[in-house]
Design an enzyme around this catalytic site. Sequence first.
Site, short mmCIF file in Angstrom:
data_model
loop_
_atom_site.label_atom_id
_atom_site.label_comp_id
_atom_site.label_asym_id
_atom_site.label_seq_id
_atom_site.Cartn_x
_atom_site.Cartn_y
_atom_site.Cartn_z
N THR A 101 -10.87 -2.64 -8.45
CA THR A 101 -10.47 -2.62 -6.80
C THR A 101 -10.44 -2.29 -6.28
O THR A 101 -11.35 -1.79 -6.10
CB THR A 101 -8.52 -1.68 -7.42
OG1 THR A 101 -8.34 -1.42 -5.83
CG2 THR A 101 -8.93 -0.29 -8.32
N TYR A 125 -5.92 5.53 -11.93
CA TYR A 125 -6.13 4.20 -11.49
C TYR A 125 -7.17 3.54 -11.30
O TYR A 125 -7.63 2.83 -12.02
CB TYR A 125 -4.61 3.70 -10.46
CG TYR A 125 -4.57 1.87 -10.14
CD1 TYR A 125 -4.61 0.90 -11.27
CD2 TYR A 125 -5.60 1.65 -8.89
CE1 TYR A 125 -4.25 0.38 -10.83
CE2 TYR A 125 -5.61 0.26 -8.21
CZ TYR A 125 -5.13 -0.51 -9.30
OH TYR A 125 -5.15 -1.27 -8.52
N1 UFG Z 1 2.34 3.04 3.26
C1 UFG Z 1 3.70 3.21 4.66
N2 UFG Z 1 5.06 2.75 4.49
C2 UFG Z 1 5.16 3.00 2.89
C3 UFG Z 1 4.18 1.31 1.72
C4 UFG Z 1 2.63 1.94 2.44
O1 UFG Z 1 3.52 3.33 5.79
O2 UFG Z 1 6.60 2.20 1.93
C5 UFG Z 1 1.21 2.22 4.17
C6 UFG Z 1 0.53 3.61 2.64
O3 UFG Z 1 0.71 4.57 3.27
C7 UFG Z 1 -1.14 2.08 3.84
C8 UFG Z 1 -1.30 1.35 3.44
O4 UFG Z 1 0.74 2.12 4.25
O5 UFG Z 1 -1.61 3.30 4.43
C9 UFG Z 1 -0.47 0.30 2.55
O6 UFG Z 1 -0.14 0.89 1.26
P1 UFG Z 1 0.24 -0.25 0.44
O7 UFG Z 1 0.65 0.53 -0.67
O8 UFG Z 1 0.93 -1.43 0.44
O9 UFG Z 1 -1.63 0.05 -0.20
P2 UFG Z 1 -2.36 1.16 -0.37
O10 UFG Z 1 -3.65 0.91 0.33
O11 UFG Z 1 -1.89 2.15 -0.69
O12 UFG Z 1 -2.90 -0.50 -1.74
C10 UFG Z 1 -3.67 -0.49 -2.09
C11 UFG Z 1 -3.40 -1.84 -3.68
C12 UFG Z 1 -4.32 -0.82 -4.63
C13 UFG Z 1 -5.16 -0.02 -4.36
C14 UFG Z 1 -5.21 0.68 -3.45
C15 UFG Z 1 -6.95 1.02 -2.75
O13 UFG Z 1 -2.13 -1.90 -4.00
O14 UFG Z 1 -3.45 -1.00 -6.11
O15 UFG Z 1 -5.31 -0.49 -2.92
O16 UFG Z 1 -7.05 1.87 -2.77
F1 UFG Z 1 -5.23 0.54 -5.38
#
Ligand code: UFG
Length: 310
Positions: A101, A125
């Site tokens: 990741t 994680y």
């Molecule tokens: N977000 C929102 N609202 C929501 C959900 C997400 O604004 O309801 C935003 C988050 O803050 C982030 C972006 O959308 O800025 C993407 O969020 P996700 O949860 O879809 O994905 P992440 O970037 O947090 O996570 C991904 C992978 C993880 C990994 C991470 C690395 O899913 O497994 O990237 O930082 F760890």
Amino acid sequence: MVWLLGQRGVHVVTLDNLSAGHRDAVLHGELVVGDMADRAVLDRVLSSRRFDAVMHFASYIQVGESVTDPAKYYLNNVAHTLALLAAMRDHGVQRFVFSSTAAVFGEPRYSPLDERHPREPINPYGRTKWMIEQALDDYDRAYGLRSVSLRYFNAAGAHPEALLGERHEPETHLVPLVLQAASGRRPHVTVFGRDYDTPDGTCIRDYIHVMDLAEAHWQALRYLADGGATRAFNLGNGDGYSVQQVVDTARAVTGRPIAVQEGARRAGDPARLVADAALARAVLQWQPRHGDLRTIVQDAWRWERRAAGA
Ligand code: UFG
């Protein structure tokens, strides 16, 4: 991945404890319901045939939960994964493809992120993934077990004919949440912070199609079969899209209004996470084809409409 391997004529055995997986998602080969912590199950499966390789997709993946319940993450993502590697050694399986990741990098020091960027994970994680990556380097040196660690950025999208798509419980990822708001399965989507140092103030991510990720795994298998050395690769498109751009793209693709609520920043979210995937392109001959955010959202929308009956 199982579907793609079936298309390519590969025999596959899937081991899944179904804690988050779905029986009906295994569209090819044999499903063994069991846990990688169960040595008897591993012995039975690994002695039933001669396996060329093992591919590992069996981690817990919620960053927030890993902070509140780290034991769950260290036990499954580290201890049970090491148990699987031990069983592989005992049964003479010498190739391993590991789902890693972008979370291994922590807070970016520069962008886009290449493989040399320091690994300084900021949550359990990310630490579990980085621990396994380091173990894999040691196992290669000591035991000759060769592996590829694939560091996904933001996996999204679905099978283009909607055979398979995201089915998480609970759903925490942006693209499926936005599309559930479009289909009516949710009243709205919450934007986590609009005060980041980005052009529209929302976080920027590198969304990469699941079919492109599957192709990268296929290329990784070929690379290992050709004698490739243990290595980690970043997998992304190299294009950053903001949360607001994801919402706007989803509105355009679906033609539906998508209600947005403003929320606070989510702990541990870097402002910008974008991949430099030049190494995967050069060494694995990987070429993402399913492409841009629009295609990703279109394919995910087909899947969501089916799921929601919308
Ligand atoms: N977000 C929102 N609202 C929501 C959900 C997400 O604004 O309801 C935003 C988050 O803050 C982030 C972006 O959308 O800025 C993407 O969020 P996700 O949860 O879809 O994905 P992440 O970037 O947090 O996570 C991904 C992978 C993880 C990994 C991470 C690395 O899913 O497994 O990237 O930082 F760890």
